[in-house]
Enzyme design. Structure first.
Site, PDB file in Angstrom:
ATOM      1  N   TYR A 113       0.829  -1.204   0.000  1.00 21.66           N
ATOM      2  CA  TYR A 113       0.000   0.000   0.000  1.00 21.66           C
ATOM      3  C   TYR A 113       0.864   1.256   0.000  1.00 21.66           C
ATOM      4  CZ  TYR A 113      -3.403   3.514   1.293  1.00 21.66           C
ATOM      5  OH  TYR A 113      -4.208   4.626   1.299  1.00 21.66           O
ATOM      6  N   TRP A 120       1.070   5.672  -1.821  1.00 22.84           N
ATOM      7  CA  TRP A 120       0.749   6.593  -2.916  1.00 22.84           C
ATOM      8  C   TRP A 120       1.751   6.525  -4.062  1.00 22.84           C
ATOM      9  CZ3 TRP A 120      -1.917  11.834  -3.164  1.00 22.84           C
ATOM     10  CH2 TRP A 120      -3.158  11.786  -2.549  1.00 22.84           C
TER      11      TRP A 120
HETATM   12  N1  LIG Z   1      -2.155   8.573  12.257  1.00 22.37           N
HETATM   13  C1  LIG Z   1      -2.525   8.608  10.987  1.00 22.37           C
HETATM   14  N2  LIG Z   1      -1.971   7.753  10.103  1.00 22.37           N
HETATM   15  C2  LIG Z   1      -2.319   7.790   8.809  1.00 22.37           C
HETATM   16  C3  LIG Z   1      -3.279   8.722   8.355  1.00 22.37           C
HETATM   17  C4  LIG Z   1      -3.865   9.612   9.308  1.00 22.37           C
HETATM   18  O1  LIG Z   1      -4.738  10.438   8.982  1.00 22.37           O
HETATM   19  N3  LIG Z   1      -3.463   9.529  10.603  1.00 22.37           N
HETATM   20  N4  LIG Z   1      -3.634   8.729   7.030  1.00 22.37           N
HETATM   21  C5  LIG Z   1      -3.519   7.480   6.309  1.00 22.37           C
HETATM   22  C6  LIG Z   1      -3.724   7.687   4.870  1.00 22.37           C
HETATM   23  S1  LIG Z   1      -5.252   8.336   4.425  1.00 22.37           S
HETATM   24  C7  LIG Z   1      -2.831   7.317   3.932  1.00 22.37           C
HETATM   25  S2  LIG Z   1      -3.279   7.435   2.280  1.00 22.37           S
HETATM   26  C8  LIG Z   1      -1.520   6.757   4.305  1.00 22.37           C
HETATM   27  C9  LIG Z   1      -0.393   7.205   3.366  1.00 22.37           C
HETATM   28  O2  LIG Z   1       0.673   6.336   3.471  1.00 22.37           O
HETATM   29  P1  LIG Z   1       1.745   6.150   2.280  1.00 22.37           P
HETATM   30  O3  LIG Z   1       1.085   6.307   0.962  1.00 22.37           O
HETATM   31  O4  LIG Z   1       2.501   4.904   2.530  1.00 22.37           O
HETATM   32  O5  LIG Z   1       2.678   7.420   2.539  1.00 22.37           O
HETATM   33  P2  LIG Z   1       3.756   8.116   1.595  1.00 22.37           P
HETATM   34  O6  LIG Z   1       4.625   8.920   2.498  1.00 22.37           O
HETATM   35  O7  LIG Z   1       3.094   8.851   0.497  1.00 22.37           O
HETATM   36  O8  LIG Z   1       4.581   6.882   1.059  1.00 22.37           O
HETATM   37  C10 LIG Z   1       4.912   6.709  -0.262  1.00 22.37           C
HETATM   38  C11 LIG Z   1       6.321   6.163  -0.331  1.00 22.37           C
HETATM   39  O9  LIG Z   1       6.614   5.887  -1.697  1.00 22.37           O
HETATM   40  C12 LIG Z   1       7.929   6.350  -1.994  1.00 22.37           C
HETATM   41  N5  LIG Z   1       8.006   6.615  -3.433  1.00 22.37           N
HETATM   42  C13 LIG Z   1       7.622   7.720  -4.110  1.00 22.37           C
HETATM   43  N6  LIG Z   1       7.879   7.579  -5.424  1.00 22.37           N
HETATM   44  C14 LIG Z   1       8.419   6.344  -5.589  1.00 22.37           C
HETATM   45  C15 LIG Z   1       8.894   5.607  -6.717  1.00 22.37           C
HETATM   46  O10 LIG Z   1       8.844   6.061  -7.852  1.00 22.37           O
HETATM   47  N7  LIG Z   1       9.376   4.350  -6.488  1.00 22.37           N
HETATM   48  C16 LIG Z   1       9.430   3.817  -5.234  1.00 22.37           C
HETATM   49  N8  LIG Z   1       9.910   2.586  -5.106  1.00 22.37           N
HETATM   50  N9  LIG Z   1       9.000   4.498  -4.157  1.00 22.37           N
HETATM   51  C17 LIG Z   1       8.501   5.738  -4.332  1.00 22.37           C
HETATM   52  C18 LIG Z   1       8.075   7.577  -1.135  1.00 22.37           C
HETATM   53  O11 LIG Z   1       9.434   7.914  -0.955  1.00 22.37           O
HETATM   54  C19 LIG Z   1       7.355   7.155   0.152  1.00 22.37           C
HETATM   55  O12 LIG Z   1       8.245   6.530   1.045  1.00 22.37           O
HETATM   56  O13 LIG Z   1      -1.208   7.109   5.652  1.00 22.37           O
HETATM   57  C20 LIG Z   1      -2.218   6.714   6.565  1.00 22.37           C
HETATM   58  N10 LIG Z   1      -1.753   6.911   7.913  1.00 22.37           N
HETATM   59  N1  LIG Z   2      -1.250  18.685   2.274  1.00 25.01           N
HETATM   60  C1  LIG Z   2      -1.695  17.419   2.278  1.00 25.01           C
HETATM   61  N2  LIG Z   2      -2.918  17.136   1.771  1.00 25.01           N
HETATM   62  C2  LIG Z   2      -3.367  15.859   1.776  1.00 25.01           C
HETATM   63  C3  LIG Z   2      -2.579  14.798   2.248  1.00 25.01           C
HETATM   64  C4  LIG Z   2      -1.294  15.105   2.779  1.00 25.01           C
HETATM   65  O1  LIG Z   2      -0.552  14.221   3.240  1.00 25.01           O
HETATM   66  N3  LIG Z   2      -0.889  16.414   2.768  1.00 25.01           N
HETATM   67  N4  LIG Z   2      -3.050  13.499   2.213  1.00 25.01           N
HETATM   68  C5  LIG Z   2      -4.163  13.192   1.302  1.00 25.01           C
HETATM   69  C6  LIG Z   2      -4.835  11.943   1.678  1.00 25.01           C
HETATM   70  S1  LIG Z   2      -4.042  10.478   1.381  1.00 25.01           S
HETATM   71  C7  LIG Z   2      -6.079  11.882   2.192  1.00 25.01           C
HETATM   72  S2  LIG Z   2      -6.796  10.377   2.530  1.00 25.01           S
HETATM   73  C8  LIG Z   2      -6.835  13.113   2.482  1.00 25.01           C
HETATM   74  C9  LIG Z   2      -7.491  12.982   3.848  1.00 25.01           C
HETATM   75  O2  LIG Z   2      -8.403  13.964   4.095  1.00 25.01           O
HETATM   76  P1  LIG Z   2      -9.012  14.007   5.573  1.00 25.01           P
HETATM   77  O3  LIG Z   2      -8.936  12.691   6.202  1.00 25.01           O
HETATM   78  O4  LIG Z   2     -10.358  14.556   5.499  1.00 25.01           O
HETATM   79  O5  LIG Z   2      -8.008  15.038   6.261  1.00 25.01           O
HETATM   80  P2  LIG Z   2      -7.656  15.446   7.749  1.00 25.01           P
HETATM   81  O6  LIG Z   2      -6.753  16.608   7.598  1.00 25.01           O
HETATM   82  O7  LIG Z   2      -7.186  14.283   8.531  1.00 25.01           O
HETATM   83  O8  LIG Z   2      -9.022  15.903   8.414  1.00 25.01           O
HETATM   84  C10 LIG Z   2      -9.975  16.726   7.792  1.00 25.01           C
HETATM   85  C11 LIG Z   2     -10.730  17.518   8.802  1.00 25.01           C
HETATM   86  O9  LIG Z   2     -11.540  16.665   9.620  1.00 25.01           O
HETATM   87  C12 LIG Z   2     -11.515  17.172  10.952  1.00 25.01           C
HETATM   88  N5  LIG Z   2     -11.878  16.104  11.887  1.00 25.01           N
HETATM   89  C13 LIG Z   2     -11.102  15.104  12.355  1.00 25.01           C
HETATM   90  N6  LIG Z   2     -11.803  14.315  13.191  1.00 25.01           N
HETATM   91  C14 LIG Z   2     -13.047  14.834  13.264  1.00 25.01           C
HETATM   92  C15 LIG Z   2     -14.236  14.467  13.957  1.00 25.01           C
HETATM   93  O10 LIG Z   2     -14.304  13.487  14.694  1.00 25.01           O
HETATM   94  N7  LIG Z   2     -15.331  15.245  13.751  1.00 25.01           N
HETATM   95  C16 LIG Z   2     -15.314  16.342  12.950  1.00 25.01           C
HETATM   96  N8  LIG Z   2     -16.440  17.026  12.784  1.00 25.01           N
HETATM   97  N9  LIG Z   2     -14.192  16.711  12.291  1.00 25.01           N
HETATM   98  C17 LIG Z   2     -13.093  15.976  12.449  1.00 25.01           C
HETATM   99  C18 LIG Z   2     -10.116  17.667  11.121  1.00 25.01           C
HETATM  100  O11 LIG Z   2     -10.046  18.593  12.186  1.00 25.01           O
HETATM  101  C19 LIG Z   2      -9.876  18.318   9.773  1.00 25.01           C
HETATM  102  O12 LIG Z   2     -10.320  19.647   9.796  1.00 25.01           O
HETATM  103  O13 LIG Z   2      -5.976  14.250   2.481  1.00 25.01           O
HETATM  104  C20 LIG Z   2      -5.198  14.312   1.284  1.00 25.01           C
HETATM  105  N10 LIG Z   2      -4.592  15.624   1.245  1.00 25.01           N
HETATM  106 MO   LIG Z   3      -5.176   8.744   2.095  1.00 29.62          MO
END
Ligand SMILES: Nc1nc2c(c(=O)[nH]1)N[C@H]1C(S)=C(S)[C@@H](COP(=O)(O)OP(=O)(O)OC[C@H]3O[C@@H](n4cnc5c(=O)[nH]c(N)nc54)[C@H](O)[C@@H]3O)O[C@H]1N2
Ligand SMILES: Nc1nc2c(c(=O)[nH]1)N[C@H]1C(S)=C(S)[C@@H](COP(=O)(O)OP(=O)(O)OC[C@H]3O[C@@H](n4cnc5c(=O)[nH]c(N)nc54)[C@H](O)[C@@H]3O)O[C@H]1N2
Ligand SMILES: [Mo]
Length: 770
Positions: free
Chosen positions: A104, A106
């Site tokens: 898993y 991005w």
């Molecule tokens: N506590 C907490 N944890 C969370 C979340 C949260 O809200 N709270 N959010 C979750 C969510 S929604 C998501 S989507 C995940 C994201 O989790 P990930 O998608 O695993 O996070 P990234 O840091 O984008 O990791 C991508 C990795 O791919 C590598 N990469 C980039 N380009 C290439 C390439 O061309 N080749 C190779 N081999 N590698 C490459 C980057 O260096 C990086 O290490 O995290 C989750 N974890």
């Molecule tokens: N700059 C930046 N943008 C990103 C990403 C990143 O790594 N960096 N990651 C991307 C990815 S993979 C994803 S999945 C999306 C995720 O998008 P989200 O999961 O929606 O993003 P968050 O910033 O975790 O939270 C969004 C909002 O929800 C609010 N919130 C959290 N918990 C609660 C709750 O219990 N109740 C209410 N009412 N509000 C709550 C937070 O305060 C925040 O304002 O973002 C994407 N966009």
């Molecule tokens: Mo995500």
């Protein structure tokens, strides 16, 4: 002039002396992301992986500990032979199930060199592997919504457009607000960031927004925005009380409910207290949510007046019982009766990624498709640690029972589990169990450091590709601009070499080199676009122009046809209607996910806060990077406080603990501890703290279990339990902690350094006794 695309947008690479010196925003982007400033520093970072490396004590067979032992640099020949040897051995001794290739993450925006997809393709060609399903982003919604609405369209982008909202919507009730920081990003990239300006246009036109959120600042700073602070994890109670209030006022749009939904009798009885003896009144919800009764009553009046859209960010469902607020949003919108009308109803994902609210298409996206994986094992992403700890054990998932595979070899490319997974101390222990871990990475990330064999991958700037998000209007050429450092290779080149050794080269490459595969991928999208009446230029013209924007018609309001005729355009649910009660879900018998939207108190939230752990920790997406990516760039490093991830603490909570801006803080609970820099603020509710994800996991002592983490990674504190057995989604937002000020000097170690090496620059390594 060369052009390039990325998850954070399109840009013109400015190269001097072979180095990328600036990522100049693409001239077609009306709201480019400030994150572009971090790109040169990341591409040329000193922690790039430049040569294949193998963990010393894995190589000599003495065991050691992943993450703690020095690496030995080896030649490509040696590294490829080692990977092939392990794949062959594990396949022969344990079968394809024992190879875990879910991977898993991005990866990059490039759709051909998408590392995770190329790994999946390679392993499928090489005989199969245990894969993954679902995602961390909206895992709970992905499983819930098909039961309630027939598909996942409302959480994947088929939602009301900003134009329709501006033209029709009086009130947008935004649970989780609209964090502009998030809409910088799109998986696959964009040519033009339109979301922030789309909402701004609606506000200028008179649309009003209610930001229901523990955080004030995650909504535009505009007089048309009201903040309703709410306790994290309590939104379901608020939504049920709004429905109950509409019911008490006789304001439920009964005609829509009767014609377009099933099961309201069950839901209504629950709301009125006939099921559990608790009437779901505003007073009941006020005690749970912290939202005053008058505010809830005022909200109900406001929602029933004029056109109303109810939205929720993905964060709400990334929680224990995360299905419930989403189901309740759908039910509230059904009670308001505007589903299917322009700018009315509900939609998920606004303020999460860039494309939501833009026009969308369902065809013509260049993408590489991996070969079908013959091995049937697909583990929900958020069950990674459970899988490693409990081989052969059963688990329930969406009405079925599955068994965890017995994984011997873990292969990761394009993801960072030591960023994304919950309860990293638990993962770090489970991660010692497999026999071999292989990682492809451009950088020495926490996950690369936890591997046995690390293969250096190029970044997108070092290869040709195409950026395109599914549904989004833009295609952007990603043109090679600089040379790869050291011996880094494209992931596809690495897999092709492994496939050659395994005798499956033709299956893997299809007889195409990288340039041929890119052209073939584009041509497939071109045929699909033509079939849908949206012709795109031939590859050479596209490559010379560097970008293409689909001219897309405005989509009809979601559910418009269904609203007109529920029997003529039924939903793909068992009843063909919106299921306010689902007999299917009810039949699964999961008490943590019953048959209709239900208030279920989470294990860790304000309502269970104790003297030991009184603070609800939210870990939002970082405004300064994408997850762990770009953390070494200036936008992220300049945001650090005392060299660590900033943590926002409410001013009253700070005063009670003698905390001031810039202090080093220790955050802990029974799962772990981490050190952060203090930012004191009135913009978060008392009892709530914010620590964005993505600071690089940096244990003080990598050789010890449960070592303190030094850089502010919230995932040493999060709980690794599912939202429910229905979805097995992550529950990362359901966390209690305590916070204290730390006297300096606090322990520190640079998260972006190189690992220890026992041998650097060797062209080949000696024999391996194993
Ligand atoms: N506590 C907490 N944890 C969370 C979340 C949260 O809200 N709270 N959010 C979750 C969510 S929604 C998501 S989507 C995940 C994201 O989790 P990930 O998608 O695993 O996070 P990234 O840091 O984008 O990791 C991508 C990795 O791919 C590598 N990469 C980039 N380009 C290439 C390439 O061309 N080749 C190779 N081999 N590698 C490459 C980057 O260096 C990086 O290490 O995290 C989750 N974890
Ligand atoms: N700059 C930046 N943008 C990103 C990403 C990143 O790594 N960096 N990651 C991307 C990815 S993979 C994803 S999945 C999306 C995720 O998008 P989200 O999961 O929606 O993003 P968050 O910033 O975790 O939270 C969004 C909002 O929800 C609010 N919130 C959290 N918990 C609660 C709750 O219990 N109740 C209410 N009412 N509000 C709550 C937070 O305060 C925040 O304002 O973002 C994407 N966009
Ligand atoms: Mo995500």
């Amino acid at each position: 002039m060369t052009i390039h695309g990325s998850h954070w947008g399109a840009f013109r690479p400015r190269v001097e002396g072979g180095r990328l010196v600036e990522a100049v925003p693409f001239e077609g982007d009306t709201d480019p992301s400030p994150l572009l400033r971090s790109v040169p520093g990341a591409v040329h970072a000193r922690n790039r992986v430049t040569q294949p490396a193998v963990r010393g004590s894995w190589l000599d067979g003495t065991g050691g500990r992943r993450g703690a032992d020095p690496f030995v640099e080896v030649s490509w020949e040696t590294a490829l032979d080692l990977v092939v040897g392990e794949l062959r051995r594990v396949h022969a001794e344990h079968g394809p199930e024992a190879v875990f290739g879910g991977s898993y993450g991005w990866s990059s925006a490039g759709r051909l060199h998408h590392a995770k997809t190329q790994l999946n393709h390679f392993l499928a060609c090489a005989g199969g592997y245990s894969g993954q399903v679902s995602n961390y982003s909206y895992g709970a919604a992905e499983r819930l919504l098909p039961h309630v609405l027939g598909d996942t369209a409302p959480v994947t982008g088929q939602v009301a457009t900003w134009d329709d909202i501006a033209a029709h919507t009086d009130t947008v009730l935004m649970l989780g607000g609209f964090p502009a920081k998030n809409v910088q990003l799109e998986s696959g990239g964009t040519g033009d960031h339109t979301a922030r300006l789309g909402l701004a246009r609606a506000l200028e036109g008179g649309t009003r927004v209610v930001n229901v959120n523990p955080v004030r600042t995650d909504a535009p700073d505009h007089p048309g925005v009201d903040w309703v602070p709410v306790r994290p994890g309590s939104d379901t109670a608020l939504l049920l009380a709004l429905m109950r209030r509409l019911d008490a006022l006789g304001a439920v749009y009964e005609e829509f409910v009767a014609r377009c939904t099933v099961g309201d009798d069950r839901l209504r009885a629950y709301l009125r207290g006939a099921v559990d003896g608790v009437d779901k009144t505003p007073a009941w919800a006020a005690a749970l949510t912290g939202v005053p009764v008058a505010t809830i009553e005022g909200l109900a009046d406001r929602l029933r007046t004029g056109r109303t859209l109810v939205t929720a960010t993905w964060a709400l469902q990334r929680a224990e019982h995360g299905e419930q607020p989403y189901w309740a949003v759908v039910a509230l919108a059904a009670y308001l009766g505007q589903i299917g009308l322009p700018g009315g109803g509900f939609g998920f994902g606004y303020g999460c990624v860039a494309r939501f609210g833009a026009t969308y298409r369902t065809f013509g996206t260049p993408a590489f498709t991996a070969r079908y994986n013959e091995c049937p094992v697909r583990v929900p992403v958020a069950r990674l640690t459970d899988m490693l700890l409990h081989p052969g054990e059963e688990y329930a998932f969406d009405g079925a029972v599955h068994r965890y595979p017995d994984v011997r070899l873990v292969y990761w490319a394009g993801g960072n589990p030591f960023h994304h997974h919950q309860d990293l101390n638990r993962l770090a222990r489970a991660w010692q169990r497999p026999e071999t871990v292989v990682v492809h990475e451009p950088w020495w990330t926490a996950t690369a450091r936890m591997a046995d064999i690390v293969l250096p991958a190029t970044t997108t700037l070092e290869r040709d590709d195409i950026a395109a998000a599914s549904g989004e209007p833009w295609l952007i050429a990603m043109q090679r601009s600089v040379d790869a450092p050291g011996e880094a290779r494209n992931d596809r080149t690495i897999f092709a070499a492994l496939a050659e050794r395994l005798g499956v080269a033709d299956a893997y490459t299809g007889g195409l080199d990288d340039a041929g595969a890119l052209r073939a991928m584009y041509d497939r999208a071109r045929r699909s676009a033509a079939e849908h009446g949206h012709p795109i230029p031939d590859f050479d013209t596209f490559w010379a122009t560097g970008h293409h924007r689909y001219d897309l018609p405005a989509p009809p309001p979601p559910y418009a046809a269904f609203r007109r005729s529920p029997s003529g355009a039924p939903l793909a649910t068992p009843s063909g209607r919106i299921e306010l009660f689902s007999a299917t879900i009810d039949g699964f018998g999961y008490d943590e996910c019953p048959g209709h939207p239900t208030w279920l108190p989470p294990t860790e939230w304000a309502g269970s806060a104790s003297e030991r752990f009184p603070i609800h920790l939210l870990s939002p997406q970082p405004g300064t990077r994408l997850h762990s990516q770009l953390d070494m760039g200036p936008v992220s490093t300049e945001s650090k406080v005392a060299g660590r991830e900033p943590c926002v603490v409410n001013a009253d909570d700070a005063a009670a603990r003698g905390i001031a801006d810039g202090d080093v803080l220790r955050l802990w609970n029974e799962r772990g501890e981490t050190f952060v820099g203090a930012v004191v603020s009135d913009d978060v509710l008392p009892g709530v703290a914010l620590l964005a994800t993505g600071a690089w996991y940096t244990p003080l002592d990598p050789a010890a279990d449960d070592s303190p983490e030094l850089h502010g990674n919230p995932n040493v504190l999060t709980r690794d339990v599912p939202a429910s057995r229905l979805s097995q989604g992550t529950s990362a937002q359901t966390v209690l902690v305590e916070i204290a000020r730390v006297e300096s000097p606090a322990p520190y170690s640079d998260p972006h350094s190189l690992p220890a090496f026992a041998l650097r620059g060797a062209r080949s390594a000696g024999g391996r006794a194993r």
